[in-house]
Design a protein around this motif. Structure first.
Motif, PDB file in Angstrom:
ATOM      1  N   ASP A   7       6.441  -8.802   1.509  1.00 47.95           N
ATOM      2  CA  ASP A   7       6.730  -7.844   0.444  1.00 47.95           C
ATOM      3  C   ASP A   7       7.048  -6.476   1.052  1.00 47.95           C
ATOM      4  O   ASP A   7       6.599  -6.144   2.149  1.00 47.95           O
TER       5      ASP A   7
ATOM      6  N   PHE B 256      14.576 -11.458  -3.973  1.00 52.85           N
ATOM      7  CA  PHE B 256      13.532 -10.455  -4.134  1.00 52.85           C
ATOM      8  C   PHE B 256      13.654  -9.786  -5.490  1.00 52.85           C
ATOM      9  O   PHE B 256      14.724  -9.784  -6.100  1.00 52.85           O
TER      10      PHE B 256
ATOM     11  N   HIS C  31       8.634  -4.543  -3.961  1.00 56.48           N
ATOM     12  CA  HIS C  31       9.346  -5.791  -4.200  1.00 56.48           C
ATOM     13  C   HIS C  31       8.642  -6.956  -3.515  1.00 56.48           C
ATOM     14  O   HIS C  31       8.089  -6.795  -2.431  1.00 56.48           O
TER      15      HIS C  31
ATOM     16  N   VAL D  30      11.378  -6.728  -8.230  1.00 53.26           N
ATOM     17  CA  VAL D  30      10.245  -5.837  -8.466  1.00 53.26           C
ATOM     18  C   VAL D  30       9.017  -6.717  -8.704  1.00 53.26           C
ATOM     19  O   VAL D  30       9.093  -7.737  -9.394  1.00 53.26           O
ATOM     20  N   GLN D  31       7.892  -6.321  -8.149  1.00 54.47           N
ATOM     21  CA  GLN D  31       6.687  -7.166  -8.187  1.00 54.47           C
ATOM     22  C   GLN D  31       6.232  -7.540  -9.596  1.00 54.47           C
ATOM     23  O   GLN D  31       5.566  -8.550  -9.783  1.00 54.47           O
TER      24      GLN D  31
ATOM     25  N   TYR E  32      14.096  -3.442 -14.726  1.00 52.78           N
ATOM     26  CA  TYR E  32      13.723  -3.480 -13.307  1.00 52.78           C
ATOM     27  C   TYR E  32      14.846  -2.985 -12.392  1.00 52.78           C
ATOM     28  O   TYR E  32      14.770  -3.119 -11.174  1.00 52.78           O
TER      29      TYR E  32
ATOM     30  N   HIS F 165      11.320  -1.093  -1.516  1.00 48.06           N
ATOM     31  CA  HIS F 165      12.790  -1.085  -1.457  1.00 48.06           C
ATOM     32  C   HIS F 165      13.286   0.336  -1.182  1.00 48.06           C
ATOM     33  O   HIS F 165      13.038   1.258  -1.953  1.00 48.06           O
TER      34      HIS F 165
END
Length: 184
Positions: free
Chosen positions: A155, A131, A171, A133-134, A34, A158
Protein backbone atom coordinates in the motif's frame (compact mmCIF):
# COMPACT_ATOMS: atom_id res chain seq x y z
CA UNK A 1 -5.79 -0.21 -31.74
CA UNK A 2 -7.43 -2.88 -29.64
CA UNK A 3 -11.12 -3.71 -29.39
CA UNK A 4 -12.26 -6.32 -26.88
CA UNK A 5 -15.69 -7.94 -26.78
CA UNK A 6 -17.48 -9.92 -24.12
CA UNK A 7 -21.01 -11.36 -24.26
CA UNK A 8 -22.51 -7.98 -23.25
CA UNK A 9 -19.79 -5.36 -23.79
CA UNK A 10 -17.38 -3.80 -26.26
CA UNK A 11 -14.26 -1.90 -25.24
CA UNK A 12 -13.04 0.11 -28.22
CA UNK A 13 -10.99 3.18 -29.18
CA UNK A 14 -12.31 6.66 -28.32
CA UNK A 15 -14.35 8.74 -30.76
CA UNK A 16 -15.76 12.27 -30.52
CA UNK A 17 -19.21 10.90 -29.59
CA UNK A 18 -17.75 9.53 -26.35
CA UNK A 19 -16.83 12.94 -24.93
CA UNK A 20 -20.35 13.96 -23.90
CA UNK A 21 -21.28 10.73 -22.04
CA UNK A 22 -17.81 10.63 -20.47
CA UNK A 23 -18.27 14.23 -19.30
CA UNK A 24 -21.63 13.23 -17.76
CA UNK A 25 -19.92 10.33 -15.98
CA UNK A 26 -17.10 12.60 -14.71
CA UNK A 27 -19.66 15.19 -13.54
CA UNK A 28 -21.33 12.75 -11.14
CA UNK A 29 -20.06 13.43 -7.60
CA UNK A 30 -20.67 9.83 -6.51
CA UNK A 31 -18.76 8.35 -9.46
CA UNK A 32 -15.92 10.82 -8.87
CA UNK A 33 -15.90 10.38 -5.10
CA UNK A 34 -12.48 8.66 -5.13
CA UNK A 35 -11.07 10.74 -8.01
CA UNK A 36 -11.13 14.17 -6.37
CA UNK A 37 -14.65 15.19 -7.35
CA UNK A 38 -16.41 16.20 -10.57
CA UNK A 39 -14.22 17.31 -13.48
CA UNK A 40 -14.61 20.21 -15.87
CA UNK A 41 -15.36 19.64 -19.54
CA UNK A 42 -11.85 20.88 -20.37
CA UNK A 43 -10.30 18.29 -18.04
CA UNK A 44 -12.46 15.53 -19.53
CA UNK A 45 -11.53 16.50 -23.09
CA UNK A 46 -7.83 16.57 -22.09
CA UNK A 47 -8.20 13.09 -20.56
CA UNK A 48 -9.75 11.73 -23.76
CA UNK A 49 -6.99 13.32 -25.91
CA UNK A 50 -4.35 11.83 -23.60
CA UNK A 51 -5.99 8.38 -23.74
CA UNK A 52 -6.02 8.54 -27.56
CA UNK A 53 -2.32 9.47 -27.69
CA UNK A 54 -1.30 6.84 -25.15
CA UNK A 55 -3.40 4.17 -26.84
CA UNK A 56 -1.62 4.86 -30.13
CA UNK A 57 1.73 4.22 -28.40
CA UNK A 58 0.71 1.31 -26.14
CA UNK A 59 -1.87 -0.37 -28.41
CA UNK A 60 -4.61 -0.25 -25.78
CA UNK A 61 -5.40 2.06 -22.86
CA UNK A 62 -8.33 3.05 -20.72
CA UNK A 63 -10.98 3.22 -23.40
CA UNK A 64 -14.75 3.50 -23.82
CA UNK A 65 -16.94 0.65 -22.68
CA UNK A 66 -20.31 0.30 -24.42
CA UNK A 67 -23.19 -2.15 -24.29
CA UNK A 68 -23.06 -4.50 -27.26
CA UNK A 69 -26.84 -4.58 -27.68
CA UNK A 70 -27.49 -0.81 -27.70
CA UNK A 71 -24.06 0.88 -28.01
CA UNK A 72 -24.93 2.84 -24.85
CA UNK A 73 -21.86 4.31 -23.12
CA UNK A 74 -21.19 2.49 -19.84
CA UNK A 75 -17.84 3.99 -18.83
CA UNK A 76 -14.20 3.24 -19.46
CA UNK A 77 -11.93 0.31 -18.71
CA UNK A 78 -8.61 -1.03 -19.83
CA UNK A 79 -4.98 -1.67 -19.11
CA UNK A 80 -2.32 1.03 -19.03
CA UNK A 81 1.27 1.65 -18.09
CA UNK A 82 1.55 3.24 -14.66
CA UNK A 83 2.81 6.75 -15.45
CA UNK A 84 4.32 7.64 -12.07
CA UNK A 85 7.17 6.26 -10.01
CA UNK A 86 6.40 4.07 -7.03
CA UNK A 87 7.91 0.99 -5.40
CA UNK A 88 5.94 -1.30 -7.76
CA UNK A 89 6.79 0.47 -11.05
CA UNK A 90 7.35 -0.04 -13.89
CA UNK A 91 4.01 -1.80 -14.05
CA UNK A 92 0.85 -2.27 -16.09
CA UNK A 93 -2.42 -1.56 -14.30
CA UNK A 94 -5.98 -2.52 -14.99
CA UNK A 95 -8.54 0.16 -14.25
CA UNK A 96 -12.15 1.22 -14.78
CA UNK A 97 -14.73 3.92 -14.16
CA UNK A 98 -18.45 3.30 -14.74
CA UNK A 99 -21.50 5.53 -14.89
CA UNK A 100 -23.53 5.01 -11.73
CA UNK A 101 -26.60 3.65 -13.55
CA UNK A 102 -24.42 0.74 -14.72
CA UNK A 103 -23.11 -0.23 -11.29
CA UNK A 104 -24.10 -3.62 -9.92
CA UNK A 105 -24.48 -5.45 -13.26
CA UNK A 106 -21.11 -7.22 -13.24
CA UNK A 107 -19.81 -5.22 -16.18
CA UNK A 108 -16.43 -4.39 -14.64
CA UNK A 109 -15.77 -8.00 -13.69
CA UNK A 110 -16.84 -9.13 -17.17
CA UNK A 111 -14.59 -6.72 -19.08
CA UNK A 112 -11.88 -7.07 -16.43
CA UNK A 113 -11.60 -10.79 -17.18
CA UNK A 114 -11.27 -9.99 -20.89
CA UNK A 115 -8.50 -7.46 -20.22
CA UNK A 116 -6.66 -9.85 -17.89
CA UNK A 117 -6.81 -12.53 -20.59
CA UNK A 118 -5.63 -10.05 -23.24
CA UNK A 119 -2.79 -8.77 -21.02
CA UNK A 120 -1.46 -12.25 -20.26
CA UNK A 121 -2.18 -14.13 -23.51
CA UNK A 122 -1.78 -11.45 -26.18
CA UNK A 123 0.72 -9.09 -24.54
CA UNK A 124 2.51 -11.64 -22.32
CA UNK A 125 2.79 -9.27 -19.35
CA UNK A 126 4.19 -11.01 -16.28
CA UNK A 127 1.93 -9.17 -13.85
CA UNK A 128 -0.93 -6.71 -13.63
CA UNK A 129 -1.54 -4.34 -10.75
CA UNK A 130 -4.66 -2.52 -9.68
CA UNK A 131 -4.95 0.14 -7.04
CA UNK A 132 -7.64 2.24 -5.44
CA UNK A 133 -8.27 4.58 -2.54
CA UNK A 134 -8.30 2.38 0.57
CA UNK A 135 -12.00 3.12 1.21
CA UNK A 136 -13.16 2.25 -2.33
CA UNK A 137 -14.82 -1.03 -1.39
CA UNK A 138 -16.55 -1.52 -4.76
CA UNK A 139 -13.28 -1.44 -6.74
CA UNK A 140 -11.49 -3.58 -4.18
CA UNK A 141 -14.27 -6.18 -4.45
CA UNK A 142 -13.77 -6.30 -8.24
CA UNK A 143 -10.02 -6.75 -7.81
CA UNK A 144 -10.70 -9.72 -5.56
CA UNK A 145 -13.25 -11.20 -7.99
CA UNK A 146 -10.63 -10.97 -10.74
CA UNK A 147 -8.19 -12.96 -8.59
CA UNK A 148 -5.88 -10.13 -7.56
CA UNK A 149 -4.19 -10.47 -4.17
CA UNK A 150 -3.25 -7.88 -1.60
CA UNK A 151 -0.17 -7.46 0.59
CA UNK A 152 -0.58 -4.49 2.97
CA UNK A 153 3.18 -3.85 2.65
CA UNK A 154 2.48 -2.74 -0.96
CA UNK A 155 0.00 0.00 0.00
CA UNK A 156 1.17 3.53 -0.75
CA UNK A 157 0.38 7.22 -0.56
CA UNK A 158 -0.40 8.29 -4.14
CA UNK A 159 1.99 11.08 -5.14
CA UNK A 160 -0.44 12.52 -7.70
CA UNK A 161 -3.21 13.11 -5.17
CA UNK A 162 -3.12 16.75 -4.00
CA UNK A 163 -2.26 17.38 -0.36
CA UNK A 164 -5.62 19.12 0.14
CA UNK A 165 -7.32 15.72 -0.39
CA UNK A 166 -5.65 13.69 2.37
CA UNK A 167 -8.59 11.24 2.57
CA UNK A 168 -7.76 10.14 -1.01
CA UNK A 169 -3.98 9.75 -0.58
CA UNK A 170 -3.74 6.22 0.84
CA UNK A 171 -4.09 3.54 -1.84
CA UNK A 172 -4.21 -0.23 -1.64
CA UNK A 173 -2.30 -2.18 -4.27
CA UNK A 174 -3.44 -5.54 -5.61
CA UNK A 175 -1.39 -7.79 -7.88
CA UNK A 176 -2.11 -10.63 -10.29
CA UNK A 177 0.70 -12.75 -11.72
CA UNK A 178 0.51 -14.24 -15.18
CA UNK A 179 -0.32 -17.92 -14.55
CA UNK A 180 1.43 -18.99 -17.76
CA UNK A 181 5.13 -19.74 -17.39
CA UNK A 182 7.18 -17.46 -19.58
CA UNK A 183 9.72 -19.32 -21.68
CA UNK A 184 13.34 -18.36 -21.13
Amino acid sequence: MTTLETPRLISRPWTEVDIEPFFALCSDPEVMRYFGGPQSREKVEATVRSCIELQARFGVWLQPLVLKETSAFVGMAGIAEVLFEEHFTPAVEIGWRLARKHWGHGYVTEIGKAFVDYAFRERNFGELVSFAVQDNERSIAVMKRLGFTHDPADDFDHKRVPDDLPHLKRHVLYRLKNPVEKSA
